[in-house]
Design an enzyme around this catalytic site. Sequence first.
Site, PDB file in Angstrom:
ATOM      1  N   THR A  34       6.877 -14.679  -4.938  1.00 16.29           N
ATOM      2  CA  THR A  34       7.026 -13.214  -4.894  1.00 16.29           C
ATOM      3  C   THR A  34       6.970 -12.728  -3.452  1.00 16.29           C
ATOM      4  O   THR A  34       7.870 -12.040  -2.981  1.00 16.29           O
ATOM      5  CB  THR A  34       5.928 -12.457  -5.686  1.00 16.29           C
ATOM      6  OG1 THR A  34       4.680 -13.082  -5.431  1.00 16.29           O
ATOM      7  CG2 THR A  34       6.223 -12.379  -7.150  1.00 16.29           C
ATOM      8  N   TYR A 144      -5.583  -2.868  -4.911  1.00 18.89           N
ATOM      9  CA  TYR A 144      -5.592  -4.235  -4.347  1.00 18.89           C
ATOM     10  C   TYR A 144      -7.024  -4.700  -4.139  1.00 18.89           C
ATOM     11  O   TYR A 144      -7.420  -5.783  -4.561  1.00 18.89           O
ATOM     12  CB  TYR A 144      -4.806  -4.292  -3.021  1.00 18.89           C
ATOM     13  CG  TYR A 144      -5.110  -5.557  -2.239  1.00 18.89           C
ATOM     14  CD1 TYR A 144      -4.715  -6.803  -2.730  1.00 18.89           C
ATOM     15  CD2 TYR A 144      -5.833  -5.516  -1.038  1.00 18.89           C
ATOM     16  CE1 TYR A 144      -5.028  -7.980  -2.039  1.00 18.89           C
ATOM     17  CE2 TYR A 144      -6.148  -6.681  -0.350  1.00 18.89           C
ATOM     18  CZ  TYR A 144      -5.747  -7.903  -0.855  1.00 18.89           C
ATOM     19  OH  TYR A 144      -6.063  -9.061  -0.183  1.00 18.89           O
TER      20      TYR A 144
HETATM   21  N1  LIG Z   1      -3.849 -11.875   5.098  1.00 17.41           N
HETATM   22  C1  LIG Z   1      -5.070 -11.352   5.102  1.00 17.41           C
HETATM   23  O1  LIG Z   1      -5.498 -10.737   6.099  1.00 17.41           O
HETATM   24  C2  LIG Z   1      -5.983 -11.487   3.909  1.00 17.41           C
HETATM   25  C3  LIG Z   1      -7.245 -10.876   3.953  1.00 17.41           C
HETATM   26  C4  LIG Z   1      -8.086 -10.996   2.846  1.00 17.41           C
HETATM   27  C5  LIG Z   1      -7.702 -11.743   1.748  1.00 17.41           C
HETATM   28  N2  LIG Z   1      -6.462 -12.329   1.730  1.00 17.41           N
HETATM   29  C6  LIG Z   1      -6.095 -13.085   0.522  1.00 17.41           C
HETATM   30  O2  LIG Z   1      -5.591 -14.348   0.918  1.00 17.41           O
HETATM   31  C7  LIG Z   1      -4.576 -14.768  -0.010  1.00 17.41           C
HETATM   32  C8  LIG Z   1      -3.315 -15.160   0.743  1.00 17.41           C
HETATM   33  O3  LIG Z   1      -2.847 -14.011   1.448  1.00 17.41           O
HETATM   34  P1  LIG Z   1      -1.604 -14.076   2.439  1.00 17.41           P
HETATM   35  O4  LIG Z   1      -1.855 -13.078   3.505  1.00 17.41           O
HETATM   36  O5  LIG Z   1      -1.311 -15.487   2.772  1.00 17.41           O
HETATM   37  O6  LIG Z   1      -0.475 -13.456   1.521  1.00 17.41           O
HETATM   38  P2  LIG Z   1       0.916 -14.085   1.004  1.00 17.41           P
HETATM   39  O7  LIG Z   1       1.568 -12.975   0.237  1.00 17.41           O
HETATM   40  O8  LIG Z   1       1.655 -14.679   2.138  1.00 17.41           O
HETATM   41  O9  LIG Z   1       0.421 -15.244   0.023  1.00 17.41           O
HETATM   42  C9  LIG Z   1       0.215 -15.060  -1.356  1.00 17.41           C
HETATM   43  C10 LIG Z   1       1.021 -16.112  -2.087  1.00 17.41           C
HETATM   44  O10 LIG Z   1       0.761 -16.030  -3.492  1.00 17.41           O
HETATM   45  C11 LIG Z   1       1.998 -16.113  -4.196  1.00 17.41           C
HETATM   46  N3  LIG Z   1       1.807 -15.452  -5.493  1.00 17.41           N
HETATM   47  C12 LIG Z   1       1.588 -14.124  -5.721  1.00 17.41           C
HETATM   48  N4  LIG Z   1       1.448 -13.893  -7.037  1.00 17.41           N
HETATM   49  C13 LIG Z   1       1.573 -15.106  -7.663  1.00 17.41           C
HETATM   50  C14 LIG Z   1       1.530 -15.512  -9.019  1.00 17.41           C
HETATM   51  N5  LIG Z   1       1.329 -14.639 -10.014  1.00 17.41           N
HETATM   52  N6  LIG Z   1       1.711 -16.835  -9.300  1.00 17.41           N
HETATM   53  C15 LIG Z   1       1.920 -17.740  -8.292  1.00 17.41           C
HETATM   54  N7  LIG Z   1       1.982 -17.402  -6.993  1.00 17.41           N
HETATM   55  C16 LIG Z   1       1.807 -16.098  -6.679  1.00 17.41           C
HETATM   56  C17 LIG Z   1       3.008 -15.443  -3.286  1.00 17.41           C
HETATM   57  O11 LIG Z   1       4.348 -15.806  -3.557  1.00 17.41           O
HETATM   58  C18 LIG Z   1       2.532 -15.915  -1.907  1.00 17.41           C
HETATM   59  O12 LIG Z   1       3.122 -17.153  -1.557  1.00 17.41           O
HETATM   60  C19 LIG Z   1      -4.388 -13.634  -0.989  1.00 17.41           C
HETATM   61  O13 LIG Z   1      -5.141 -13.924  -2.143  1.00 17.41           O
HETATM   62  C20 LIG Z   1      -4.978 -12.421  -0.274  1.00 17.41           C
HETATM   63  O14 LIG Z   1      -5.489 -11.483  -1.177  1.00 17.41           O
HETATM   64  C21 LIG Z   1      -5.587 -12.207   2.767  1.00 17.41           C
END
Ligand SMILES: NC(=O)c1ccc[n+]([C@@H]2O[C@H](COP(=O)([O-])OP(=O)(O)OC[C@H]3O[C@@H](n4cnc5c(N)ncnc54)[C@H](O)[C@@H]3O)[C@@H](O)[C@H]2O)c1
Length: 330
Positions: A34, A144
Amino acid sequence: MISLVTGGCGFIGSHIVDRLLTEGHTVRVIDNYTTGRPQNLDHQKENPNLTVYHMDIRNREEIEPIFEGVDYVFHLAALADIVPSIQKPWEYYSSNVLGTYNVCECARYAKVKKLVYSASSSCYGIPDSYPTDEKAEIRPQYPYALTKRLGEETVLHWGQVYDLPVVTLRLFNVYGTRSRTSGTYGAVFGVFLAQKLAGQPFTVVGTGEQTRDFTYVTDVADAFYTAAMSDVVNETFNVGSGGTYSVNRLCELLGGEVTHIPKRPGEPDCTFADTTKIEKVLGWKAKVSLEEGVQKILENIDYWKEAPVWTPDSIQDATKDWFKYLGKEG
Ligand SMILES: NC(=O)c1ccc[n+]([C@@H]2O[C@H](COP(=O)([O-])OP(=O)(O)OC[C@H]3O[C@@H](n4cnc5c(N)ncnc54)[C@H](O)[C@@H]3O)[C@@H](O)[C@H]2O)c1
């Protein structure tokens, strides 16, 4: 060792995959693409120790067999933007809460050694004190943040009730190469880098004096790895850089013109993790300075060539619901 990374084609997940492969693990990835991109793992395409499954964590029957024989689960899959979470709460609830429930159940039945969950510092909302420690009050400001918190509670509850060995890591403003470039208006780095490439000014929110605990992605991958390999269970840790930096400082490091857009409701003036607990219990500390991290990004800036270039007008349009729902008085 067999490790499973949900969301492994995303920004942070793909760096965890790199780290695990370097450590000699066999790695399975579940991702529904996604917001993640299979290209984020292109450089590992020929690696025989990596298998990517195009699946959705909301479908338990589909994902359950992938957990067979797995030692460690790194649960990153989630939808991770603010505005779409206000507009499509069900999408967020189903992926981030029900999806996490499925991952917990699959991990429990597979008897994994550890499940590490990517929680979010957004659970603290606008905290009373800085640096903020893990005991601060939980105050999600938008769907979120709420769904990530409910996912975290689910993971910790599975630890408590079913003895699933879990750790949750509350991440603070992660940045680095491969940070998301999906169509939605999101994290500051992606927005600024696309603007820099297009020769457009950086759209700074408010005065730009607000500060963020920018934490480099390989440090975050290291925190996940350290948490998985440790004996510690049923604990929550902040993961931050040890500092907090203004958006104006970031603009200085990136280099470019600046324009200002209105401050938004529900956003703190500062994010700053108290990392005493993780340093003491896991012996983890961030290593990459903001200057080094920004340098690494600038060396790879072409990645953001296809990213949308946001302007004050398109941001105003994209964030209408943010002001509408979060800006209410009283
Ligand atoms: N980037 C940040 O600063 C940050 C901060 C706090 C927490 N997080 C958490 O870290 C995690 C990764 O974040 P990110 O920044 O790499 O975002 P990202 O969007 O790059 O990674 C999320 C991944 O999950 C996949 N995904 C989403 N829904 C899905 C589903 N239903 N089934 C299978 N795959 C699914 C997406 O395709 C994507 O590859 C997330 O859980 C986010 O909440 C990120």
